[in-house]
Design an enzyme around this catalytic site. Structure first.
Site, PDB file in Angstrom:
ATOM      1  N   SER A  50       0.861  -1.186   0.000  1.00  0.00           N
ATOM      2  CA  SER A  50       0.000   0.000   0.000  1.00  0.00           C
ATOM      3  C   SER A  50       0.900   1.239   0.000  1.00  0.00           C
ATOM      4  CB  SER A  50      -0.883  -0.004   1.244  1.00  0.00           C
ATOM      5  OG  SER A  50      -0.061   0.131   2.400  1.00  0.00           O
ATOM      6  N   ASP A  83      -0.891  -1.582  -4.125  1.00  0.00           N
ATOM      7  CA  ASP A  83      -2.262  -1.713  -3.623  1.00  0.00           C
ATOM      8  C   ASP A  83      -2.856  -0.304  -3.456  1.00  0.00           C
ATOM      9  OD1 ASP A  83      -4.508  -2.964  -2.571  1.00  0.00           O
ATOM     10  OD2 ASP A  83      -3.654  -3.220  -0.557  1.00  0.00           O
ATOM     11  N   GLU A 142     -11.018  -0.146  -9.762  1.00  0.00           N
ATOM     12  CA  GLU A 142     -12.072  -0.457  -8.787  1.00  0.00           C
ATOM     13  C   GLU A 142     -13.351   0.277  -9.153  1.00  0.00           C
ATOM     14  OE1 GLU A 142     -11.205  -0.522  -4.561  1.00  0.00           O
ATOM     15  OE2 GLU A 142     -13.134   0.428  -4.106  1.00  0.00           O
ATOM     16  N   HIS A 189     -12.242  -3.172   4.567  1.00  0.00           N
ATOM     17  CA  HIS A 189     -10.865  -3.347   5.043  1.00  0.00           C
ATOM     18  C   HIS A 189     -10.834  -3.404   6.573  1.00  0.00           C
ATOM     19  CE1 HIS A 189      -9.974  -1.361   1.016  1.00  0.00           C
ATOM     20  NE2 HIS A 189      -9.454  -2.556   0.935  1.00  0.00           N
ATOM     21  N   GLY A 190      -9.755  -3.977   7.107  1.00  0.00           N
ATOM     22  CA  GLY A 190      -9.589  -3.990   8.559  1.00  0.00           C
ATOM     23  C   GLY A 190     -10.179  -5.245   9.195  1.00  0.00           C
ATOM     24  N   HIS A 223     -11.428  -7.568  -2.462  1.00  0.00           N
ATOM     25  CA  HIS A 223     -10.655  -6.866  -1.424  1.00  0.00           C
ATOM     26  C   HIS A 223     -11.251  -7.206  -0.059  1.00  0.00           C
ATOM     27  CE1 HIS A 223      -8.054  -3.802  -3.523  1.00  0.00           C
ATOM     28  NE2 HIS A 223      -8.594  -4.485  -4.500  1.00  0.00           N
ATOM     29  N   ASN A 266      -7.437 -10.454  -1.842  1.00  0.00           N
ATOM     30  CA  ASN A 266      -6.569  -9.655  -0.976  1.00  0.00           C
ATOM     31  C   ASN A 266      -6.719 -10.058   0.486  1.00  0.00           C
ATOM     32  OD1 ASN A 266      -6.079  -8.299  -3.337  1.00  0.00           O
ATOM     33  ND2 ASN A 266      -6.548  -6.274  -2.527  1.00  0.00           N
ATOM     34  N   ASP A 268      -4.879  -9.326   4.283  1.00  0.00           N
ATOM     35  CA  ASP A 268      -3.893  -8.606   5.097  1.00  0.00           C
ATOM     36  C   ASP A 268      -4.164  -8.846   6.585  1.00  0.00           C
ATOM     37  OD1 ASP A 268      -1.912  -6.936   6.015  1.00  0.00           O
ATOM     38  OD2 ASP A 268      -2.780  -5.088   5.268  1.00  0.00           O
TER      39      ASP A 268
HETATM   40 ZN   LIG Z   1      -8.260  -3.089  -0.673  1.00  0.00          ZN
END
Ligand SMILES: [Zn+2]
Length: 349
Positions: A50, A83, A142, A189-190, A223, A266, A268
């Site tokens: 990122s 990213d 996106e 995300h997260g 994502h 994706n 993370d």
């Molecule tokens: Zn993403």
């Protein structure tokens, strides 16, 4: 092996009917963890950074580490991906470093927070596609807006506010010529994606399938697709952490996506949780330890274990040796001649 074009990696995944995990990196141990897993499972792999990661690692450290990974693992195809690029300039700087793929996230304005208009998104993405393809580099776009915030990037929210409209996805693919398309289907995300195991009211797999049916030749990207397993949350909490109960995207939903055109997944948060849990465990149970290697080694192993599970679950395991990398210059020629054109009006013929 030199770094491989992400487009080639995804084309091969489409042929083989599998998905490829894209794992975020910020430092040496995370890169090593991914390569340990890739070696163990014989997987092609996408490593991604990122803007936050590039800033944290001062760009060149991170890129040299990726080059080291490629040199040390000649049998593993590796694509290096930017990213959530927020602007043409961010993508251009990644290409200048040697990244083989960039994401132009034009769903948000350059501030990385405010949703943009459809026309703004098309315009900036098209500009990046022209620039990148001339250089043989892959572009992910996106359409729709993901939920949550990560590394200061994101619109916030639950992810249900801007679900991708399949008609817009088709128009976007046609007007931009992106190689891969990230869509918003309710993921975010997260760590805090869902407050219970997600069903169709919050995780819109039906939308994903509708998009795939309209765009059968476009590689789709999921994502925010960590599964956030309870076992990993428990380790963090057992050794002094305080994570609130949370749910991610179940593996079986990702696998349903992979059967419907998803080629890049994706991940993370799962890796962050695995590393943090392992570090907490050492510091909590052996408070006399102070050599970073005493906790970074188990952290690296914990991440490698998660990555290797995902590689197996996504189906990329065993596919590292299927193909020889096409040089980036040859990819550039392929884009120029129209051979790699994915616009729906062209690819359908
Ligand atoms: Zn993403």
């Amino acid at each position: 092996m030199p770094l491989v074009s992400m487009r080639q990696l995804l084309d091969e995944a489409a042929k083989g009917g599998y998905g490829v995990g894209a794992f975020n990196v910020n430092d040496m141990e995370q890169i090593q963890a991914i390569m340990m897993a890739a070696r163990q499972t014989k997987s092609p792999v996408i490593v991604q950074a990122s803007r936050g990661a590039r800033a944290f690692a001062e760009d060149l450290y991170l890129f040299k580490l990726i080059q080291a990974a490629a040199e040390l693992n000649p049998d593993i195809p590796i694509a290096m991906h930017q990213d959530h690029g927020n602007s043409f300039e961010t993508c251009k700087s990644a290409i200048a470093l040697g990244y083989t793929s960039v994401m132009m996230d034009g769903s948000l304005k350059e501030d990385g927070k405010t949703p943009s208009t459809f026309e703004e998104n098309v315009e900036v993405t098209r500009r990046v596609v022209d620039y990148a393809h001339e250089r043989g580099v892959t572009v992910e776009g996106e359409i729709g807006v993901l939920g949550g915030v990560e590394d200061g990037h994101g619109a916030g929210g639950t992810g249900l506010e801007h679900i991708t409209d399949p008609d817009q996805a088709v128009e976007f693919a046609e007007r931009t010529g992106v190689d891969a398309l990230a869509i918003a289907i309710g993921t975010s995300h997260g760590a805090y994606k869902f407050n219970k195991k997600p069903d169709g009211s919050v995780l819109k797999m039906d939308v994903l399938i509708a998009i795939h049916n309209r765009l059968p030749h476009t590689h789709l990207v999921m994502h925010g697709s960590s599964s956030v397993p309870k076992e990993l949350q428990d380790i963090v909490n057992e050794y002094g952490g305080s994570l609130k109960p949370t749910w991610g995207v179940p593996i079986e939903e990702i696998q349903l996506g992979i059967r419907n055109g998803v080629r890049k997944v994706n991940v993370d948060t799962d890796n962050r949780l695995a590393m943090t849990g392992a570090i907490r465990k050492v510091l909590w149970t052996q408070p006399e330890k102070f050599d970073p290697r005493d906790y970074m080694k188990p952290a690296r192993e914990a991440m490698a274990k998660v990555v290797s599970e995902r590689m197996t679950e996504f189906g990329q395991a065993g596919h590292a040796g299927d193909y020889t990398p096409i040089p980036i210059s040859e990819m550039a020629a392929g884009y120029k001649s129209g051979k790699l054109d994915t616009r729906p009006s062209v690819a359908a013929h």
